[in-house]
Design an enzyme around this catalytic site. Structure first.
Site, PDB file in Angstrom:
ATOM      1  N   GLU A   1       0.860  -1.189   0.000  1.00 49.26           N
ATOM      2  CA  GLU A   1       0.000   0.000   0.000  1.00 49.26           C
ATOM      3  C   GLU A   1       0.893   1.235   0.000  1.00 49.26           C
ATOM      4  O   GLU A   1       1.597   1.497   0.972  1.00 49.26           O
ATOM      5  CB  GLU A   1      -0.903  -0.002   1.234  1.00 49.26           C
ATOM      6  CG  GLU A   1      -1.727   1.262   1.424  1.00 49.26           C
ATOM      7  CD  GLU A   1      -2.370   1.344   2.795  1.00 49.26           C
ATOM      8  OE1 GLU A   1      -2.476   2.472   3.326  1.00 49.26           O
ATOM      9  OE2 GLU A   1      -2.763   0.290   3.343  1.00 49.26           O
TER      10      GLU A   1
ATOM     11  N   LYS B   1     -11.044  -0.720   7.834  1.00 47.49           N
ATOM     12  CA  LYS B   1      -9.742  -0.540   8.482  1.00 47.49           C
ATOM     13  C   LYS B   1      -9.967   0.100   9.840  1.00 47.49           C
ATOM     14  O   LYS B   1     -10.439   1.237   9.928  1.00 47.49           O
ATOM     15  CB  LYS B   1      -8.861   0.354   7.599  1.00 47.49           C
ATOM     16  CG  LYS B   1      -7.614   0.886   8.276  1.00 47.49           C
ATOM     17  CD  LYS B   1      -6.877   1.825   7.340  1.00 47.49           C
ATOM     18  CE  LYS B   1      -5.791   2.600   8.062  1.00 47.49           C
ATOM     19  NZ  LYS B   1      -4.969   3.400   7.146  1.00 47.49           N
TER      20      LYS B   1
END
Length: 211
Positions: A43, A132
């Site tokens: 990421e 998340k």
């Protein structure tokens, strides 16, 4: 890959390396070290200099079995630019409808960041494929167990508080994957160009996830 295939890959691999590198030139050796250590999902956060340009370059050069996504996304235009550059999934530290809708519109999984049970469920209802939980170090693993008890349908990923050796515990507490940042790629290792250390960190992480 389709959106569902990307999600399956994330849940299979279980670890997302969150990269906040100060220099784009560091990306390639860091990615290689992580790959050699067994971490296949990266990421790139929007806090990285020229993140969009780096995503475009990286998406064309990474091995075919590596997955590249974008993090720290705060608005829809950024999500669109990153996806057009090659990002395969979108991560945000907050719940923002436009980010979720744009990612889904473009056929990519999205992970909205949430903190409270209400925020987590709201993100899920808006379409966040995985929520998340951030910063997870503040709430801990018991929070995951408590939230999942009445809401077992949720797919949660902690970011913050994940070490090289406690990933399996997060999974046992109810996480479907974990986001790992400085524990995996520290600022000190980047400063020293210690890519072997990063590779060894990746191996420890993957081993402790039970992969």
């Amino acid at each position: 890959m389709t959106r569902s295939e990307i999600l399956k890959f994330i849940e299979k691999e279980k670890a997302v390396a969150v990269l906040r590198i100060p220099d784009a030139a560091l990306f390639e050796p860091v990615a290689e070290a992580l790959y050699n250590g067994g971490v296949k999902i990266l990421e790139i956060t929007m806090t990285v200099p020229d993140a969009i340009g780096l995503i475009k370059k990286a998406s064309e050069s990474l091995p075919g079995d590596m997955l590249l996504g974008v993090g720290s996304v705060l608005d829809a235009p950024t999500a669109q630019q990153a996806i057009e550059a090659g990002a395969q999934f979108v991560v945000s530290p907050i719940v923002k409808r436009e980010v979720i809708e744009k990612s889904l519109e473009m056929g990519k999984p999205v992970m909205a960041g949430a903190f409270t049970p209400t925020e987590i469920q709201y993100a899920w209802e808006l379409g966040s494929d995985i929520v998340k939980v951030f910063p997870a170090n503040i709430v801990g693993m018991e929070f995951f167990k408590a939230v999942k008890a009445p809401m077992p349908h949720l797919k949660l990923m902690p970011t913050g508080g994940v070490t090289l050796t406690n990933g399996k515990e997060w999974l046992a507490a109810g996480a479907c994957a974990v986001g790992v940042g400085s524990a995996l790629v520290s600022s000190n290792d980047l400063k020293n160009r210690d890519f072997k250390k990063i590779e060894n960190n990746a191996k420890i992480l993957v081993e402790n996830l039970g992969k």
